[in-house]
Enzyme design. Structure first.
Site, PDB file in Angstrom:
ATOM      1  N   GLN A 267      96.499 -43.595  19.779  1.00  0.00           N
ATOM      2  CA  GLN A 267      95.392 -44.102  18.972  1.00  0.00           C
ATOM      3  C   GLN A 267      95.453 -45.627  18.895  1.00  0.00           C
ATOM      4  O   GLN A 267      96.532 -46.219  18.827  1.00  0.00           O
ATOM      5  CB  GLN A 267      95.436 -43.506  17.577  1.00  0.00           C
ATOM      6  CG  GLN A 267      95.255 -41.995  17.544  1.00  0.00           C
ATOM      7  CD  GLN A 267      93.847 -41.559  17.936  1.00  0.00           C
ATOM      8  OE1 GLN A 267      92.929 -42.367  18.063  1.00  0.00           O
ATOM      9  NE2 GLN A 267      93.678 -40.260  18.144  1.00  0.00           N
ATOM     10  N   CYS A 398      86.039 -37.359  18.078  1.00  0.00           N
ATOM     11  CA  CYS A 398      85.634 -38.738  18.364  1.00  0.00           C
ATOM     12  C   CYS A 398      84.174 -38.809  18.797  1.00  0.00           C
ATOM     13  O   CYS A 398      83.726 -39.822  19.322  1.00  0.00           O
ATOM     14  CB  CYS A 398      86.547 -39.372  19.418  1.00  0.00           C
ATOM     15  SG  CYS A 398      86.596 -38.496  20.992  1.00  0.00           S
TER      16      CYS A 398
END
Length: 462
Positions: A267, A398
């Protein structure tokens, strides 16, 4: 110059207006504003435009912090106050769930957000010799262009990395491969900053010496290590200094340290990742001895914290390299007996294939932007075989559109309730929306008629 009154923001953060019956999507405009605009793309039913002058400003408009705002293609929402950015993303999530998924969360979770600046610990910078602009450029692409922005600093990169942009220009310009090194991949770990040079030609001994001198000169406050990538991502190797600390990130709450290579997916925002993992584990609520599936597990970002709670976890991932890294990370953290990792193409999962994996009490899904349609469709046989299986699913997304599409299958086909959903502001100042959703199996679910299912399915995939 045409004038428009902005009615709302679209899912990419553009102002939406209607002029003479045509929808206009306007960069840099905010809800409630009156602006002058110039169109750069015209179609029969819509136009894309750029805000030229704000005649009446929104109370939520702020002065962008970055001096390159409007030229650089990143951070397109810097002109909107940060809390308003979060609210806009929440609306995007709710609108997608309602219009695409035909579902509504019983509860909206508090948004996960953190620092708005200096947060980006992963990035891909371009490098190019541009004589007309004074030589070597290093940075992100310009807005709607393949040109590289003439950047001297970047507010979303960690300060010590932003400070390297100008020195990197001189370094790369001095290398023998200065015109054959188009990209620098950045990975900032807990104890070292890795810079991966995409070298299309071999470097010389003189080049290596220059890299070593640069790393030594810029070792404070964070050591720098150069890596080379002569071909694909799996060809990367560390160069100088050879004794740099290992690239890792940690999750202290779960007593976990995660080693990784700079080209492996992690991330971009480590502070948000900490909170996101905590939220996911709290929602999933794994119990000791339970069997849990972690789908699209990557290098074990969720798998290992779940295992730390005492559950047995199967992690599945399409990348062989990430599966191997996950196994190494489980061993590194003493969780090898609680985890198993399997390489699998989850985009081609079938009911028989999923049922063959065994019985799971709960499941976490963290897919890429394409979502997990085949996976969520495939759980039907397992649910018929064991009605109390997969009683809870946590979905980290996402892409709110594919989350909504997959939520429609979970709710309207498999009989789950969407208990809660909320956004994760992983990328402040951008329109990118990450989110998390909690699904609970409804024991009283009655399947819809086939016609209604087909209609929902068709609309969800439009």
């Amino acid at each position: 110059m045409p004038i428009a009154k902005i009615e709302s923001l679209d899912h990419e953060g553009h102002g939406v207006a209607h002029v003479d019956g045509k929808t206009i999507f306007i960069d840099g405009a905010l809800t409630g504003e009156t602006i002058e605009y110039s169109s750069y793309r015209k179609k029969p039913s819509f136009e894309n435009a750029q805000s030229i002058r704000v005649l009446k400003a929104s109370s939520q408009r702020v002065n962008p912090k970055c001096q390159h705002f409007g030229v650089c293609g990143g951070c397109s929402m810097q002109h909107l106050e940060p809390s308003a950015q979060v609210a806009a993303k929440q609306r995007v999530l709710e609108d997608n769930l309602r219009h695409i998924g035909k579902v509504k969360a019983e509860r909206i979770l508090p948004a996960i957000y953190g620092p708005s600046w200096g947060y980006r610990h992963r990035a891909r910078l371009s490098a190019r010799m541009v004589e007309k602009k004074g030589g070597m450029l290093v940075g992100f692409h310009e807005k709607r262009s393949s040109f590289i922005a003439d950047m001297t600093k970047c507010e979303i990169l960690p300060p010590h990395v932003s400070a390297l942009l100008v020195p990197l220009r001189g370094l790369i310009a001095s290398l023998s491969i200065s015109r054959r090194m188009p990209q620098i991949e950045l990975a900032v770990g807990d104890n070292v900053t890795a810079l991966v040079l995409r070298n299309m030609d071999p470097i010389t001994e003189e080049d290596e010496q220059k890299l070593a001198e640069f790393a030594a000169a810029h070792s404070k406050p964070h050591p720098i290590q150069f890596w080379l990538q002569p071909k694909g991502p799996d060809t990367v190797f560390p160069l100088v200094p050879a004794d740099a600390p290992r690239l890792t990130y940690s999750m202290p709450e779960f007593a976990i340290e995660m080693p990784y290579k700079p080209t492996e997916f992690t991330q971009v925002n480590p502070q948000i990742n900490q909170v996101m993992v905590r939220r996911a584990i709290d929602l999933l609520d794994p119990q000791p001895g339970e069997s849990i599936a972690d789908m699209f597990c990557g290098l074990g970002n969720f798998t290992l914290p779940i295992a730390r709670r005492g559950a047995q976890v199967l992690g599945m991932e399409g990348s062989k390299q990430l599966c191997e890294r996950a196994v190494e990370n489980a061993t590194h953290n003493g969780l090898q007996d609680k985890t198993k990792f399997t390489e699998a193409n989850l985009f081609e999962m079938t009911e028989e294939g999923f049922a063959g994996l065994g019985d799971f009490d709960r499941m976490l899904i963290d897919p890429p932007r394409d979502g997990a349609m085949e996976l969520v469709k495939s759980i039907g046989l397992a649910l018929k075989r064991r009605p109390d299986a997969l009683k809870r699913i946590v979905y980290v997304s996402c892409n709110p559109a594919t989350l909504a599409r997959d939520a429609s299958v979970l709710v309207n086909v498999h009989g789950y309730k969407l208990k809660a959903a909320g956004i994760i502001n992983m990328f402040p100042h951008t329109a990118h929306v990450e989110s998390i959703a909690w699904f609970e199996r409804d024991p009283h679910f009655v399947p819809k008629a086939p016609e209604a299912e087909d209609e929902t399915s068709n609309e969800a995939t439009e």
